[in-house]
Design a protein around this motif. Structure first.
Motif, PDB file in Angstrom:
ATOM      1  N   LYS A 569       0.831  -1.200   0.000  1.00  0.00           N
ATOM      2  CA  LYS A 569       0.000   0.000   0.000  1.00  0.00           C
ATOM      3  C   LYS A 569       0.867   1.253   0.000  1.00  0.00           C
ATOM      4  N   GLU A 570       0.722   2.061  -1.036  1.00  0.00           N
ATOM      5  CA  GLU A 570       1.369   3.370  -1.085  1.00  0.00           C
ATOM      6  C   GLU A 570       0.329   4.440  -0.766  1.00  0.00           C
ATOM      7  N   ALA A 571       0.778   5.518  -0.125  1.00  0.00           N
ATOM      8  CA  ALA A 571      -0.155   6.569   0.267  1.00  0.00           C
ATOM      9  C   ALA A 571       0.580   7.896   0.362  1.00  0.00           C
ATOM     10  N   LYS A 572      -0.145   8.970   0.070  1.00  0.00           N
ATOM     11  CA  LYS A 572       0.461  10.306   0.140  1.00  0.00           C
ATOM     12  C   LYS A 572       0.895  10.636   1.557  1.00  0.00           C
ATOM     13  N   ASP A 573       0.172  10.124   2.541  1.00  0.00           N
ATOM     14  CA  ASP A 573       0.551  10.340   3.938  1.00  0.00           C
ATOM     15  C   ASP A 573       1.195   9.101   4.537  1.00  0.00           C
ATOM     16  N   GLY A 574       1.751   8.238   3.693  1.00  0.00           N
ATOM     17  CA  GLY A 574       2.401   7.024   4.174  1.00  0.00           C
ATOM     18  C   GLY A 574       3.566   7.342   5.090  1.00  0.00           C
ATOM     19  N   GLN A 575       3.808   6.427   6.010  1.00  0.00           N
ATOM     20  CA  GLN A 575       4.822   6.664   7.037  1.00  0.00           C
ATOM     21  C   GLN A 575       6.167   6.034   6.696  1.00  0.00           C
ATOM     22  N   ILE A 576       6.154   4.949   5.926  1.00  0.00           N
ATOM     23  CA  ILE A 576       7.380   4.209   5.617  1.00  0.00           C
ATOM     24  C   ILE A 576       8.079   4.838   4.416  1.00  0.00           C
ATOM     25  N   LEU A 577       9.396   4.999   4.523  1.00  0.00           N
ATOM     26  CA  LEU A 577      10.201   5.419   3.385  1.00  0.00           C
ATOM     27  C   LEU A 577      10.906   4.176   2.845  1.00  0.00           C
ATOM     28  N   ASN A 578      10.343   3.607   1.787  1.00  0.00           N
ATOM     29  CA  ASN A 578      10.889   2.401   1.166  1.00  0.00           C
ATOM     30  C   ASN A 578      11.620   2.842  -0.093  1.00  0.00           C
ATOM     31  N   GLU A 579      12.939   2.939  -0.019  1.00  0.00           N
ATOM     32  CA  GLU A 579      13.714   3.713  -0.985  1.00  0.00           C
ATOM     33  C   GLU A 579      14.145   2.988  -2.247  1.00  0.00           C
ATOM     34  N   GLY A 580      13.888   1.698  -2.355  1.00  0.00           N
ATOM     35  CA  GLY A 580      14.508   0.999  -3.469  1.00  0.00           C
ATOM     36  C   GLY A 580      15.930   0.629  -3.094  1.00  0.00           C
ATOM     37  N   ILE A 581      16.681   0.180  -4.079  1.00  0.00           N
ATOM     38  CA  ILE A 581      18.014  -0.354  -3.777  1.00  0.00           C
ATOM     39  C   ILE A 581      19.018   0.796  -3.743  1.00  0.00           C
ATOM     40  N   THR A 582      18.989   1.546  -2.660  1.00  0.00           N
ATOM     41  CA  THR A 582      19.926   2.647  -2.467  1.00  0.00           C
ATOM     42  C   THR A 582      20.167   2.876  -0.984  1.00  0.00           C
ATOM     43  N   GLU A 583      21.216   2.253  -0.468  1.00  0.00           N
ATOM     44  CA  GLU A 583      21.563   2.502   0.934  1.00  0.00           C
ATOM     45  C   GLU A 583      21.941   3.963   1.143  1.00  0.00           C
ATOM     46  N   ALA A 584      22.599   4.570   0.153  1.00  0.00           N
ATOM     47  CA  ALA A 584      22.979   5.982   0.279  1.00  0.00           C
ATOM     48  C   ALA A 584      21.743   6.871   0.364  1.00  0.00           C
ATOM     49  N   GLY A 585      20.719   6.564  -0.443  1.00  0.00           N
ATOM     50  CA  GLY A 585      19.487   7.335  -0.388  1.00  0.00           C
ATOM     51  C   GLY A 585      18.757   7.139   0.924  1.00  0.00           C
ATOM     52  N   ALA A 586      18.715   5.900   1.397  1.00  0.00           N
ATOM     53  CA  ALA A 586      18.049   5.626   2.673  1.00  0.00           C
ATOM     54  C   ALA A 586      18.769   6.331   3.814  1.00  0.00           C
ATOM     55  N   MET A 587      20.087   6.357   3.748  1.00  0.00           N
ATOM     56  CA  MET A 587      20.845   7.039   4.797  1.00  0.00           C
ATOM     57  C   MET A 587      20.616   8.546   4.735  1.00  0.00           C
ATOM     58  N   ALA A 588      20.491   9.102   3.541  1.00  0.00           N
ATOM     59  CA  ALA A 588      20.177  10.526   3.414  1.00  0.00           C
ATOM     60  C   ALA A 588      18.789  10.821   3.973  1.00  0.00           C
ATOM     61  N   ASP A 589      17.838   9.913   3.751  1.00  0.00           N
ATOM     62  CA  ASP A 589      16.524  10.011   4.388  1.00  0.00           C
ATOM     63  C   ASP A 589      16.664  10.080   5.901  1.00  0.00           C
ATOM     64  N   PHE A 590      17.465   9.169   6.435  1.00  0.00           N
ATOM     65  CA  PHE A 590      17.639   9.078   7.883  1.00  0.00           C
ATOM     66  C   PHE A 590      18.199  10.381   8.442  1.00  0.00           C
ATOM     67  N   ILE A 591      19.183  10.950   7.758  1.00  0.00           N
ATOM     68  CA  ILE A 591      19.806  12.184   8.245  1.00  0.00           C
ATOM     69  C   ILE A 591      18.783  13.312   8.272  1.00  0.00           C
ATOM     70  N   ALA A 592      17.974  13.419   7.221  1.00  0.00           N
ATOM     71  CA  ALA A 592      16.952  14.469   7.190  1.00  0.00           C
ATOM     72  C   ALA A 592      15.963  14.310   8.339  1.00  0.00           C
ATOM     73  N   ALA A 593      15.540  13.067   8.596  1.00  0.00           N
ATOM     74  CA  ALA A 593      14.592  12.826   9.686  1.00  0.00           C
ATOM     75  C   ALA A 593      15.256  12.994  11.051  1.00  0.00           C
ATOM     76  N   ALA A 594      16.508  12.554  11.151  1.00  0.00           N
ATOM     77  CA  ALA A 594      17.209  12.577  12.436  1.00  0.00           C
ATOM     78  C   ALA A 594      17.555  13.985  12.889  1.00  0.00           C
ATOM     79  N   THR A 595      17.560  14.942  11.970  1.00  0.00           N
ATOM     80  CA  THR A 595      17.892  16.329  12.318  1.00  0.00           C
ATOM     81  C   THR A 595      16.703  17.262  12.163  1.00  0.00           C
ATOM     82  N   SER A 596      15.524  16.708  11.968  1.00  0.00           N
ATOM     83  CA  SER A 596      14.321  17.522  11.808  1.00  0.00           C
ATOM     84  C   SER A 596      14.018  18.335  13.061  1.00  0.00           C
ATOM     85  N   TYR A 597      14.475  17.863  14.207  1.00  0.00           N
ATOM     86  CA  TYR A 597      14.247  18.601  15.455  1.00  0.00           C
ATOM     87  C   TYR A 597      14.881  19.990  15.395  1.00  0.00           C
ATOM     88  N   ALA A 598      15.975  20.120  14.618  1.00  0.00           N
ATOM     89  CA  ALA A 598      16.626  21.424  14.462  1.00  0.00           C
ATOM     90  C   ALA A 598      16.183  22.112  13.186  1.00  0.00           C
TER      91      ALA A 598
END
Length: 893
Positions: A569-598
């Motif tokens: 199930k894909e959704a515009k308000d979906g919670q999971i970031l399923n990036e495809g075969i890209t560890e670098a992209g997934a890690m960039a996702d993580f950094i954006a989320a991990a620093t959202s507090y600032a």
């Protein structure tokens, strides 16, 4: 014999031609134009036709390259919204102070870079005065990824607006005294100014794309209105060679991230020479970005070129610009006008005739200084076009001269990236060029002075008024610390009680825990699950229908598994970031989320799960970027260890990620053996990172957990072990003495190795009358961190005993540590263990086999542990050496 000019087959040959006669007439018309007016005129008409077709809404494939001219003609430039003379003065002060700061620092040998900012000064100044939103207005402001080598210019501007003083500028690259400036953008070193660490080239552009994407994620999930946030990434043309720089271009276009602009400073030089010596990097980049679906704006030539293009009635100038390689154009900027007349304009008669109409001064102006990136009006027009473009991200290719305004000793020289200072005479020449009121008397003892027009000067007032209108200072990092409420206890209790007779892998235990935490009313929506394509491998498919996979388009198709309970199930308000075969992209996702507090003042709890082999080994640079950026969250290396992933072999067998992770000071590394250990670690991590950190604890950390795909019965949590789990070690199972004088030792296991150690405990007791206590080492790294801090305390005269020493104090016999990692991982703590120490591990390359076969191969299975334990006791004289040989034979070693 084949026809050398025979038409090659194309995709058009597959399409029916309903009117071949009309098609032939069009082809004949083109042939006629080519014969009568030449191929250049024919090409011009074809391109005009394509342009007209696009404007008329006719769907055609786009050309990937345009002529080597500005995208926005002078006649179409918007009115400049500002005082150009005032902004020129401000830019001059910033140029001067950036060069002065680096030159003054060269006295101490600390280095610095001058040429990069000199070429890019107007690219930044135009943004600061007209476009970059600050954090004191509505929303989160813009996110600025500043080119690392341009940092002196940003410091110079902060000095001009009063955010930095002369003493701080003089401490550039000298931080140990506590009042210095880091060499490059670094949030951990200057957290009130820098948001993003960018000097590790390639990570800036990749992170900028995923930051823009995460901004949309927050908006689509109704967590934060980010509609007024724009992401600006300032990059060098040489930086675009890094594979990460272009790795996610298609993602940005596919998701229509028109909240993103790349500004590529095309000074045609990288660190040691031309970017594309024999080619044209601007054209190459244009093709790459257009092909990926980006809006491309080329800002190549300054206004001095307008006259040349107007005189170019035959298109000869445009043709010549298209064919001159970058290294040759760099050379033109350093040679005299006679050389340019001969080697540029002498290429064909039409150009030679055009050159006769130009004065030497005009040619010098065009080839030495007049670049689009050096003119505020040109840059302003490009930025305006970028922010107004909808439906796609924009890249601005701005041509500049590296080392511009620094004098002939710097401009366009191959070595200018390594040149760290200007002489006094060069500074005086720069002063005259920039028109700065700095007297000769200010140059005392050969030291170049800083320049400042005064805190109440028109320049400073103008700068501050502009920034106030745009929402405050920039760049700037702001943290509004708001502790998240503690999740309900029931999610953790499910793991505390164990799995009973049912077997469960620790990977599944972690996923089950997070799934329950995502249901929490207060904090559940703040979890950001991230996975690079193999969610099903980690048992996360149950999250698909409940949490949804994020897609800005929602789900425009009927999934093939729609009739199943756990459908995709894909959704515009979906919670999971399923990036495809890209560890670098997934890690960039993580950094954006991990620093959202600032970045956004919105605390998010990301967890990123991946094959452990493809984490620290593959994206370790991004793990450091995460630490530099003060990111928080849970990184989970699944299918961990060298021997647990049956059959996969060398490329998937991770026996070293914990050793790599131990090098990162912000990473808290855990190797839990049981489900309840995971629950305790995650609960404590949530408290430390997102709740109330204890005195002396750094909350700006992230957790690395390794979990295993090997199903095992999960025991219930013993009483009183929580502190030991968090600190890294506790006694899990005390051995029952076989007799009063039975030999005794301590067995320590981490992760899945605890099961081999427990089996070895039974073998030692049953077959050899040896008593062993079993300890669970949840974190070799935290034990070492605590011990190092104890050593540092001793240097300060404080008495402090490391936790690992305390925990094992008085434990009888030697210590044998066992893990599914190379021996260097447990050996991290050996010097603080008072008992005799030895270890077993999985050093070497991985191997394809069953779990049992792999463990016997590496000598870490239960029988091998038992033999190694007996050998330790034999060395101490506590049992006969013959027992060791007998054990080897018994267990088939």
């Amino acid at each position: 014999m084949t026809d050398p000019v025979a038409k090659l087959p194309s995709e058009l040959d597959q399409l029916p031609d309903r009117d071949p006669e009309e098609t032939a007439e069009w082809a004949a018309s083109l042939d006629a134009v080519t014969k009568a007016a030449g191929p250049h005129r024919a090409a011009y008409l074809m391109r005009r036709s394509l342009q007209h077709a696009e404007g008329a809404g006719i769907a055609l494939p786009k050309l990937l390259e345009s002529d080597y001219v500005n995208t926005i003609p002078t006649s179409a430039e918007p009115a400049f919204d500002g005082d150009l003379e005032m902004e020129s003065k401000i830019t001059a002060w910033n140029r001067w102070n950036a060069a002065a700061m680096v030159t003054r620092g060269s006295r101490f040998g600390v280095g610095g870079h001058i040429a990069t900012f000199a070429s890019a000064a107007w690219l930044y100044e135009t943004g600061f005065n007209h476009f970059f939103r600050g954090k004191e207005g509505d929303g989160s402001g813009d996110q600025l990824y500043i080119q690392g080598h341009a940092s002196p210019g940003i410091y110079a501007r902060a000095f001009l607006d009063g955010r930095l003083g002369e003493q701080q500028l003089d401490n550039f690259r000298q931080e140990s005294g506590g009042d210095g400036l880091p060499s490059y953008p670094h949030p951990r070193r200057l957290p009130w100014l820098w948001e993003f660490p960018t000097v590790s080239m390639g990570l800036g552009p990749l992170s900028a794309i995923y930051q823009a994407r995460f901004n949309r994620y927050l908006a689509n999930r109704n967590i934060k209105d980010t509609s007024n946030s724009h992401v600006w990434a300032f990059l060098g043309d040489g930086e675009m060679d890094e594979p990460e720089s272009t790795a996610a271009l298609a993602l940005a276009a596919r998701e229509q991230l028109d909240n993103l602009t790349f500004v590529i400073n095309c000074n045609l030089q990288r660190l040691d020479g031309p970017v594309r010596a024999n080619f044209r990097v601007v054209q190459e980049l244009e093709g790459a970005f257009r092909g990926a679906g980006w809006n491309v704006v080329k800002t190549l030539w300054g206004s001095a070129w307008d006259e040349l293009f107007q005189l170019d009635t035959q298109g000869a100038l445009v043709r010549r610009l298209r064919e001159v390689p970058d290294a040759q154009f760099q050379t033109y900027a350093t040679r005299d006008v006679a050389y340019i007349r001969e080697h540029f304009f002498g290429a064909e008669p039409a150009l030679a005739e055009l050159a006769k109409l130009l004065s030497d001064a005009k040619i010098a102006e065009c080839f030495y200084t007049s670049r689009g990136g050096h003119e505020a009006r040109k840059v302003y027009a490009a930025y305006r076009a970028a922010v107004e473009h909808k439906g796609a991200p924009t890249v601005i290719l701005a041509q500049t001269v590296k080392g511009y305004t620094l004098g002939k000793g710097f401009e366009s020289k191959n070595a200018n990236h390594q040149m760290k200072k200007l002489s006094t005479d060069e500074f005086k020449g720069m002063r005259e060029l920039l028109g700065l009121p700095i007297p000769d008397s200010a140059f005392q003892d050969g030291l170049v002075p800083y320049g400042h027009p005064g805190t109440d000067s028109p320049e400073v007032r103008y700068l501050q008024e502009r920034r106030a209108a745009l929402g405050g200072p920039a760049p700037a990092r702001r943290v509004h610390a708001v502790a998240l409420p503690e999740p309900e206890e029931r999610a953790f209790k499910a793991l505390y009680k164990g799995s009973g007779k049912q077997e469960m892998a620790t990977t599944m235990a972690f996923v089950r825990l997070v799934k329950d935490l995502m249901r929490d009313k207060e904090t559940g929506r703040r979890w950001v699950p991230i996975v690079p394509d193999e969610a099903r491998t980690f048992g996360m498919e149950s999250l698909f229908p409940s949490a949804g996979i994020y897609s800005p388009l929602g789900q425009t198709y009927e999934p093939v598994d729609r009739d199943q309970l756990m459908y995709y199930k894909e959704a515009k308000d979906g919670q999971i970031l399923n990036e495809g075969i890209t560890e670098a992209g997934a890690m960039a996702d993580f950094i954006a989320a991990a620093t959202s507090y600032a970045t956004h003042g919105e605390t998010m709890i990301p967890f990123y799960i991946f094959y452990s082999m493809f984490g620290w080994q593959r994206t370790g640079d991004q793990m450091w970027q995460l630490a530099d950026q003060l990111g928080k969250g849970f990184i989970v290396g699944a299918t961990a260890g060298r021997t647990t992933l049956t059959g996969e072999g060398l490329q998937h067998a991770d026996g070293h990620s914990h050793l790599i992770a131990s090098t990162n000071p912000a990473s808290l590394n855990y190797d839990p053996a049981f489900a309840y250990e995971i629950a305790v670690i995650v609960k404590d991590g949530l408290r430390r990172m997102y709740g109330q950190a204890a005195p002396g604890e750094d909350s700006n950390v992230f957790y690395y957990l390794t979990v295993y795909n090997e199903p095992k019965r999960q025991p219930a949590m013993p009483e009183g072990v929580e502190e030991g789990i968090v600190k890294g070690l506790y006694r899990f199972k005390e051995g029952a003495p076989a007799s009063e004088d039975a030999p005794r030792l301590q067995l320590i296991g981490s992760g899945t190795a605890i099961h081999w150690v427990l089996a070895a405990q039974e073998l030692l007791a049953a077959d050899w009358g040896v008593t062993a206590d079993v300890w669970s080492a949840t974190s070799w790294g935290e034990l070492r961190r605590d011990a190092l801090e104890s050593d540092e305390a001793l240097l300060r005269g404080e008495e402090r005993v490391p936790y690992v020493t305390q925990a094992l104090s008085g434990a009888p016999g030697p210590v044998l540590a066992v893990s599914d990692w190379m021996r260097a991982v447990p050996d991290q703590i050996s010097q603080w263990v008072e008992q005799d120490w030895s270890s077993l591990g999985t050093d070497g390359f991985g191997i394809s086999d069953t779990r049992e076969g792999a463990r016997r191969h590496f000598g870490v299975d239960a029988e091998s542990v038992a033999v190694a334990a007996l050998a330790q006791l034999a060395r101490r004289g506590e049992i006969p050496a013959s027992k060791v040989k007998e054990a080897r034979e018994k267990y088939g070693m």
